[in-house]
Design an enzyme around this catalytic site. Structure first.
Site, short mmCIF file in Angstrom:
data_model
loop_
_atom_site.label_atom_id
_atom_site.label_comp_id
_atom_site.label_asym_id
_atom_site.label_seq_id
_atom_site.Cartn_x
_atom_site.Cartn_y
_atom_site.Cartn_z
N ASP A 146 0.87 -1.18 0.00
CA ASP A 146 0.00 0.00 0.00
C ASP A 146 0.92 1.24 0.00
OD1 ASP A 146 -2.09 1.78 0.49
OD2 ASP A 146 -2.48 1.11 2.51
N LYS B 236 -0.97 -1.12 -4.57
CA LYS B 236 -1.72 0.12 -4.88
C LYS B 236 -0.69 1.16 -5.33
CE LYS B 236 -5.13 -0.72 -1.22
NZ LYS B 236 -5.61 -0.28 0.11
N ARG C 34 -10.29 -12.91 5.20
CA ARG C 34 -9.05 -13.52 4.67
C ARG C 34 -9.34 -14.77 3.85
NH1 ARG C 34 -4.85 -10.82 7.26
NH2 ARG C 34 -5.08 -10.41 9.48
P1 IMP Z 1 1.77 -0.52 3.83
O1 IMP Z 1 2.74 -0.66 4.95
O2 IMP Z 1 1.08 0.82 3.83
O3 IMP Z 1 2.34 -0.86 2.47
O4 IMP Z 1 0.60 -1.54 4.10
C1 IMP Z 1 0.80 -2.86 4.06
C2 IMP Z 1 -0.13 -3.59 5.02
O5 IMP Z 1 -1.35 -2.86 5.27
C3 IMP Z 1 -0.56 -4.89 4.39
O6 IMP Z 1 0.30 -5.94 4.72
C4 IMP Z 1 -1.97 -5.09 4.92
O7 IMP Z 1 -1.93 -5.77 6.13
C5 IMP Z 1 -2.49 -3.69 5.18
N1 IMP Z 1 -3.35 -3.20 4.07
C6 IMP Z 1 -3.06 -2.21 3.19
N2 IMP Z 1 -4.06 -2.01 2.32
C7 IMP Z 1 -5.02 -2.91 2.65
C8 IMP Z 1 -6.32 -3.22 2.08
O8 IMP Z 1 -6.80 -2.64 1.10
N3 IMP Z 1 -7.00 -4.22 2.71
C9 IMP Z 1 -6.52 -4.92 3.78
N4 IMP Z 1 -5.32 -4.66 4.32
C10 IMP Z 1 -4.57 -3.67 3.77
#
Ligand code: IMP
Length: 181
Positions: free
Chosen positions: A107, A135, A169
């Site tokens: 994300d 994303k 999940r």
């Molecule tokens: P980041 O650290 O912002 O890249 O987010 C990564 C983590 O956030 C992932 O491993 C997920 O656990 C959670 N996450 C991010 N986007 C989503 C989503 O759309 N649905 C569910 N979990 C998400």
């Protein structure tokens, strides 16, 4: 007909069907089999979300690798927080090893960055990531994301390991937050 499901207080609408996800996983597995045949990596699965993708992927991987897990936490509900905690730490020696991180989603990239810093600090020779979904519009890093199953818009999704407060999940399709919920 649009398939809508309810998890806790929110509704989600069918977004990516199972067959499309399976095809994306086959493509990632084929790339990994090509790139890692000669010099296999240590595979690092991020708990809990990446378990489902990792299981699907591992069934198609033709090189032998050590598997390890790590658990970081940064999400509450449908919002990312800056509060990154290590809930289960790394218990493998990664010094001088190639490491392949398996993620359910990239994300903002904060989790990925935290992992890269941790692995680099422990002497990993090479760090790459394979993620089921990404994303690109939310991604804030310059670090390359090496293997991406499916790029998705910056919307909250569930299914295939991705959850909304613990639920969703087990869904084989991926669902997107339904705006009217
Ligand atoms: P980041 O650290 O912002 O890249 O987010 C990564 C983590 O956030 C992932 O491993 C997920 O656990 C959670 N996450 C991010 N986007 C989503 C989503 O759309 N649905 C569910 N979990 C998400």
């Amino acid at each position: 007909m649009n398939k809508i499901i309810q998890l806790h207080d929110k509704k989600f609408i069918l977004f990516i069907p199972e067959q499309e996800i399976d095809q994306a996983i086959r493509t990632v597995a084929a790339q990994l089999n090509k790139d890692y045949q000669e010099d296999p990596p240590l595979i690092l699965v991020t708990l809990n979300g990446a378990i489902v993708f990792a299981a699907d992927l591992l069934k198609q991987i033709q090189f032998s690798s050590v598997l390890s897990c790590i658990k970081l936490s940064s999400y509450q509900g449908t919002q990312s927080t800056d509060n990154m905690k290590t809930l289960i730490g790394l218990n493998e020696d990664v010094n001088n090893k190639r490491v392949l991180i398996i993620e359910d989603i990239v994300d903002t990239g904060k989790t990925y960055q935290t992992l890269v810093e941790l692995l680099a600090d422990k002497g990993a020779r090479e760090i790459r990531i394979a993620t089921l979904t990404m994303k690109p519009d939310a991604y804030k890093l310059d670090l390359p994301v090496h293997y991406v199953g499916i790029n998705i818009p910056d919307k909250f999704v569930v299914g295939r390991g991705l959850d909304y407060d613990g639920l969703g999940r087990n869904l084989n399709d991926i669902y997107q937050l339904y705006l009217d919920s």
